[in-house]
Design an enzyme around this catalytic site. Sequence first.
Site, PDB file in Angstrom:
ATOM      1  CE  LYS A  12      -3.828  -2.442   2.125  1.00 27.84           C
ATOM      2  NZ  LYS A  12      -4.551  -2.847   3.332  1.00 27.84           N
TER       3      LYS A  12
ATOM      4  CD  GLN B  94      -3.471  -4.328   6.493  1.00 27.39           C
ATOM      5  OE1 GLN B  94      -3.295  -3.369   5.738  1.00 27.39           O
ATOM      6  NE2 GLN B  94      -4.139  -5.411   6.119  1.00 27.39           N
TER       7      GLN B  94
ATOM      8  CG  ASP C 251      -9.800  -0.056   4.741  1.00 26.55           C
ATOM      9  OD1 ASP C 251      -9.545  -0.331   3.548  1.00 26.55           O
ATOM     10  OD2 ASP C 251      -9.080  -0.418   5.688  1.00 26.55           O
TER      11      ASP C 251
END
Length: 307
Positions: free
Chosen positions: A57, A101, A124
Amino acid sequence: MNAQAPIKLIDGKAAAARVLAEVAEEVREMKAGGVAPALAVVLVGHDPASQVYVRNKVLRAEECGIRSLEHKLPASTAEADLLALIRGLNADSGVNGILVQLPLPAHIDETRVLQAIDPLKDVDGFHAENVGGLSQGREVLTPCTPAGCLRLLQDTCGDLSGQHAVVIGRSNIVGKPMAALLLKAHCSVTVVHSKSANLRELCRQADIVIAAVGRPRLVDADWLKPGAVVIDVGINRIEEDGRAKLVGDVDFDSALTRAAAITPVPGGVGPMTIAFLMKNTLAAARLQHPAPSTPAQFPEAPCPSIS
Ligand code: NDP
């Protein structure tokens, strides 16, 4: 799609490269206007798979010109300390997107942490404000994997109106938001899961099959209508012929005999997930810095910052 047409391999790497090029171009324009998009990535603990995901990422962000700010915390981090870090990132006007994460260590409440992220920085798309907005059909920050799958489908099939899509899996990360996006794209949607009866028969009725299950090669040709378009979200690590392999939830070789188009694993959905994370970071930066002459991109969803 026409069952007689040659099978089309849906190339997620190439599609992701196009999305990333679009993002990089828009980032350049934003920077010229004085805004430099930045993504904060928070990793708690040392899970090897999570470390690889975070590294990828960060690399993709840099390639697009997005500044990445890594926060690596020990596995023993207290939930209160993680929440304090998120409050700080929410308040920091130099941070446009926040990604925590997953999975988090067992002693930390994942829902509480995701709910602490400012919905306008929730790249997200897991905050309840964004989940609710998506189910209402509003333009909000949307989970990256299903958003990437939708783009692959639209690139492959064009207009999806009236198509019957079967989504296998009902997780908050993939299955449910996928179903919401397909409904928004005017598909008829069936969601099936581990308790569904007649799974195979339901799947055989589908024009589009999305497999997001986590069971290696569950779906084979026998589950597919001739000419179906198949998106395989699954990432399963297996041992075969004495070596480690990555396979999807679809038996690729078998499905090739029926499908009109199919994503491979790896090289299908995976690259699109990261590309859409970058797209969401850009969208978040635009939400926080709307051009003076234009309204904010998601005007109907003003969300107060969570402090
Ligand atoms: P979850 O484990 O959270 O959800 C799996 C879903 O599949 C559940 O709804 C479960 O049903 C259902 N299911 C399990 N077994 C069966 C079965 N035998 N028949 C029908 N349904 C079944 O997984 P995720 O949604 O997070 O991920 C799914 C897969 O996608 C995984 O392989 C994951 O690694 C991969 N993934 C890939 C990404 C990418 O970027 N390519 C991103 C995210 C995930 P129930 O609800 O009844 O338990």
